[in-house]
Design a protein around this motif. Sequence first.
Motif, PDB file in Angstrom:
ATOM      1  N   ALA A   2       0.791  -1.233  -0.048  1.00  0.00           N
ATOM      2  CA  ALA A   2      -0.051  -0.100   0.068  1.00  0.00           C
ATOM      3  C   ALA A   2       0.782   1.110   0.000  1.00  0.00           C
ATOM      4  CB  ALA A   2      -0.795  -0.075   1.299  1.00  0.00           C
ATOM      5  N   GLY A   3       0.198   2.237  -0.446  1.00  0.00           N
ATOM      6  CA  GLY A   3       0.909   3.728  -0.457  1.00  0.00           C
ATOM      7  C   GLY A   3       1.128   4.221   0.716  1.00  0.00           C
ATOM      8  N   ARG A   4       2.032   5.134   0.864  1.00  0.00           N
ATOM      9  CA  ARG A   4       2.121   5.875   2.095  1.00  0.00           C
ATOM     10  C   ARG A   4       1.290   7.106   1.955  1.00  0.00           C
ATOM     11  NH1 ARG A   4       5.626   5.400   6.743  1.00  0.00           N
ATOM     12  NH2 ARG A   4       4.934   7.353   6.738  1.00  0.00           N
ATOM     13  N   SER A   5       0.438   7.411   3.071  1.00  0.00           N
ATOM     14  CA  SER A   5      -0.217   8.576   3.266  1.00  0.00           C
ATOM     15  C   SER A   5       0.606   9.822   3.544  1.00  0.00           C
ATOM     16  CB  SER A   5      -1.329   8.526   4.247  1.00  0.00           C
ATOM     17  OG  SER A   5      -1.894   9.630   4.572  1.00  0.00           O
ATOM     18  N   SER A   6       0.426  10.831   3.137  1.00  0.00           N
ATOM     19  CA  SER A   6       1.231  12.210   3.789  1.00  0.00           C
ATOM     20  C   SER A   6       0.693  12.432   5.043  1.00  0.00           C
ATOM     21  CB  SER A   6       0.820  13.311   2.559  1.00  0.00           C
ATOM     22  OG  SER A   6      -0.252  13.633   2.773  1.00  0.00           O
ATOM     23  N   LEU A  10      -1.026   7.963  13.619  1.00  0.00           N
ATOM     24  CA  LEU A  10      -1.007   8.157  15.015  1.00  0.00           C
ATOM     25  C   LEU A  10      -0.412   7.069  15.714  1.00  0.00           C
ATOM     26  CD1 LEU A  10      -4.738   9.476  15.352  1.00  0.00           C
ATOM     27  CD2 LEU A  10      -2.785  10.903  15.634  1.00  0.00           C
ATOM     28  N   PRO A  11       0.104   6.927  17.115  1.00  0.00           N
ATOM     29  CA  PRO A  11       0.739   5.928  17.704  1.00  0.00           C
ATOM     30  C   PRO A  11      -0.157   4.922  18.007  1.00  0.00           C
ATOM     31  CG  PRO A  11       1.442   8.089  18.571  1.00  0.00           C
ATOM     32  CD  PRO A  11       0.508   8.376  17.559  1.00  0.00           C
ATOM     33  N   THR A  12       0.189   3.777  17.780  1.00  0.00           N
ATOM     34  CA  THR A  12      -0.808   2.774  18.040  1.00  0.00           C
ATOM     35  C   THR A  12      -0.279   2.109  19.463  1.00  0.00           C
ATOM     36  OG1 THR A  12      -1.215   2.555  15.744  1.00  0.00           O
ATOM     37  CG2 THR A  12      -1.554   0.636  17.022  1.00  0.00           C
ATOM     38  N   THR A  13      -1.128   1.696  20.282  1.00  0.00           N
ATOM     39  CA  THR A  13      -0.738   0.872  21.330  1.00  0.00           C
ATOM     40  C   THR A  13      -1.071  -0.457  21.367  1.00  0.00           C
ATOM     41  OG1 THR A  13      -0.779   2.819  22.814  1.00  0.00           O
ATOM     42  CG2 THR A  13      -0.782   0.719  23.742  1.00  0.00           C
ATOM     43  N   VAL A  24       3.725   1.683  18.703  1.00  0.00           N
ATOM     44  CA  VAL A  24       4.067   1.473  17.255  1.00  0.00           C
ATOM     45  C   VAL A  24       3.868   3.272  16.687  1.00  0.00           C
ATOM     46  CG1 VAL A  24       4.115   0.654  15.079  1.00  0.00           C
ATOM     47  CG2 VAL A  24       3.475  -0.616  17.151  1.00  0.00           C
ATOM     48  N   ILE A  25       5.118   3.686  16.518  1.00  0.00           N
ATOM     49  CA  ILE A  25       5.068   5.027  15.823  1.00  0.00           C
ATOM     50  C   ILE A  25       5.515   5.302  14.491  1.00  0.00           C
ATOM     51  CG2 ILE A  25       4.936   6.002  18.215  1.00  0.00           C
ATOM     52  CD1 ILE A  25       8.082   6.814  17.676  1.00  0.00           C
ATOM     53  N   ASP A  26       5.266   6.262  13.990  1.00  0.00           N
ATOM     54  CA  ASP A  26       5.669   6.588  12.611  1.00  0.00           C
ATOM     55  C   ASP A  26       7.073   6.663  12.642  1.00  0.00           C
ATOM     56  OD1 ASP A  26       4.844   7.186   9.861  1.00  0.00           O
ATOM     57  OD2 ASP A  26       5.659   9.134  10.133  1.00  0.00           O
ATOM     58  N   VAL A  27       8.033   6.096  11.491  1.00  0.00           N
ATOM     59  CA  VAL A  27       9.465   6.203  11.310  1.00  0.00           C
ATOM     60  C   VAL A  27       9.915   7.790  11.519  1.00  0.00           C
ATOM     61  CG1 VAL A  27      11.386   5.805  10.068  1.00  0.00           C
ATOM     62  CG2 VAL A  27       9.424   4.142  10.065  1.00  0.00           C
ATOM     63  N   GLU A  28       9.238   8.741  10.982  1.00  0.00           N
ATOM     64  CA  GLU A  28       9.657   9.989  11.056  1.00  0.00           C
ATOM     65  C   GLU A  28       9.555  10.445  12.320  1.00  0.00           C
ATOM     66  OE1 GLU A  28       7.541   9.052   8.297  1.00  0.00           O
ATOM     67  OE2 GLU A  28       8.862   9.131   6.630  1.00  0.00           O
ATOM     68  N   GLU A  29       8.609  10.081  13.162  1.00  0.00           N
ATOM     69  CA  GLU A  29       8.456  10.662  14.614  1.00  0.00           C
ATOM     70  C   GLU A  29       9.405  10.043  15.409  1.00  0.00           C
ATOM     71  OE1 GLU A  29       6.666  12.292  17.667  1.00  0.00           O
ATOM     72  OE2 GLU A  29       6.812  13.045  15.806  1.00  0.00           O
ATOM     73  N   HIS A  30       9.719   8.882  15.044  1.00  0.00           N
ATOM     74  CA  HIS A  30      10.909   8.207  15.869  1.00  0.00           C
ATOM     75  C   HIS A  30      12.414   8.848  15.580  1.00  0.00           C
ATOM     76  CE1 HIS A  30      14.030   5.152  16.463  1.00  0.00           C
ATOM     77  NE2 HIS A  30      13.406   4.887  17.299  1.00  0.00           N
ATOM     78  N   GLN A  31      12.531   9.181  14.117  1.00  0.00           N
ATOM     79  CA  GLN A  31      13.782   9.897  14.107  1.00  0.00           C
ATOM     80  C   GLN A  31      13.713  11.058  14.719  1.00  0.00           C
ATOM     81  OE1 GLN A  31      13.517   9.533   9.662  1.00  0.00           O
ATOM     82  NE2 GLN A  31      14.477   7.700   9.686  1.00  0.00           N
TER      83      GLN A  31
END
Length: 70
Positions: A2-6, A10-13, A24-31
């Motif tokens: 699936a394509g990535r949304s812009s 949201l974090p998923t617990t 689980v958080i978005d890669v950009e948020e983790h960086q």
Amino acid sequence: MAGRSSVPALPTTNFWDGKPTVVVIDVEEHQRLRSLVQAQAPSLSNLLLAMPQDGGEFPRLEARPRDVEF
């Protein structure tokens, strides 16, 4: 795949036995969070250089070493 949304996800617990175990958080948020932590953490060399260099005395503990059997 699936394509990535812009829009950032949201974090998923995730839960195990009713208790939160992982987020689980978005890669950009983790960086972004890692770069903030690294920017605020002093380096080992800075910590070592901040130690007093005057050779002054400091109080020692009055503890006795424990008995050890070999």
